[in-house]
Design an enzyme around this catalytic site. Sequence first.
Site, PDB file in Angstrom:
ATOM      1  N   ASP A 184      38.839  50.700  41.917  1.00 55.03           N
ATOM      2  CA  ASP A 184      38.763  50.215  43.310  1.00 55.03           C
ATOM      3  C   ASP A 184      40.043  50.553  44.047  1.00 55.03           C
ATOM      4  O   ASP A 184      41.099  50.685  43.423  1.00 55.03           O
ATOM      5  CB  ASP A 184      38.686  48.681  43.360  1.00 55.03           C
ATOM      6  CG  ASP A 184      37.559  48.121  42.554  1.00 55.03           C
ATOM      7  OD1 ASP A 184      36.596  48.838  42.312  1.00 55.03           O
ATOM      8  OD2 ASP A 184      37.690  46.942  42.164  1.00 55.03           O
TER       9      ASP A 184
HETATM   10  N1  URA Z   1      36.647  46.531  37.436  1.00 56.52           N
HETATM   11  C1  URA Z   1      36.890  46.238  38.723  1.00 56.52           C
HETATM   12  O1  URA Z   1      36.498  45.191  39.204  1.00 56.52           O
HETATM   13  N2  URA Z   1      37.585  47.130  39.449  1.00 56.52           N
HETATM   14  C2  URA Z   1      38.046  48.286  38.958  1.00 56.52           C
HETATM   15  O2  URA Z   1      38.685  49.060  39.680  1.00 56.52           O
HETATM   16  C3  URA Z   1      37.784  48.571  37.620  1.00 56.52           C
HETATM   17  C4  URA Z   1      37.070  47.673  36.875  1.00 56.52           C
END
Ligand code: URA
Length: 234
Positions: free
Chosen positions: A102
Site C-alpha cells: 500500500d
Molecule cells: N497488508 C496490508 O494491509 N498492506 C500491505 O501493504 C501489505 C500487506
Amino acid sequence: MKIVKHIANLGYGSRKQVQMMFREGRITDADGEVLYADDPVDHGNIRVDGEPLDPAPGLAILLHKPVGYTCSTKDPGRIVHDLFPSRFRARSPALSTVGRLDRDTSGLLLLTDDGALLHRIISPRSNLPKVYEATLAQDLRGDEADLFASGTLMLESEQTPLAPAGLETIDPRHARLTLTEGRYHQVRRMFAAVGNHVEALHRSRIGGLTLDDLPAGQWRILGEVDLRVLFGPL
Ligand code: URA
C-alpha cells in the site's frame, strides 16, 4: 538480438534514436572504441556515453519502498517507478512489482522483468513467508495469535478463510506478522477484524531476503546468490 534493438529495449530510446546515438559515436566498447550498429558485441562490453549499459533483461531488484509511493503505474501521485532511472519505465520487457505494498506501507518490495520469476515468487506452491511489522492503535487483546494461526479467520466479503498466520508480540502496540498469502490490504484487514487499527506497517522480509541496512528509497540488483537466499531455507 540486434544491438540497436537490445539498447532500445533497455529504454535508451526508440530504435531510430539509438541508431542516431551510434552515428554520434556515443556508443563504444569498454576500451572507448566507437561501435557500429551491426558490430557483434556482448552486453557487458557496451558503453553509452562512457557508462556501462543498464542490466540486461532478467533483472530482479530489491527496493526499500518508502511510505507515500504507490505500486501502480497509473497513480497520479508518486509511484515506486519514480525511484529508478526514468529509462527503466521504457524497458521491454517491463519491470513490474512482485505483488504490491500500500501507499502507506514501507519496506521490502521486489521488482522484476522476468515473468517466470515473478510467478515463482507469488505462487502458493513456493509458500514464501512475508514478514510485516505492525504498529497498532490499541493494545493487543491477547487472543489474536491463536485466531490468526487457526486458519479459520474470514475477512469481510471473502469466500475462503485466511491461511494460518504467525503473530509475535513485540510489545502491546507492536506485532510481527508472518503471512504466506497476499490478499488485498491483508494485514490491515486482519487487525481490523480483531477491533484494532494499523497505524504503521513495514515489510521486513520476503522468504530469506531482508533489507539489511538499505535506506528507504534505495534499491539494489539481486544476483543469483540473493535468489537462492530468497527461496532457500530461513
Ligand atoms: N497488508 C496490508 O494491509 N498492506 C500491505 O501493504 C501489505 C500487506
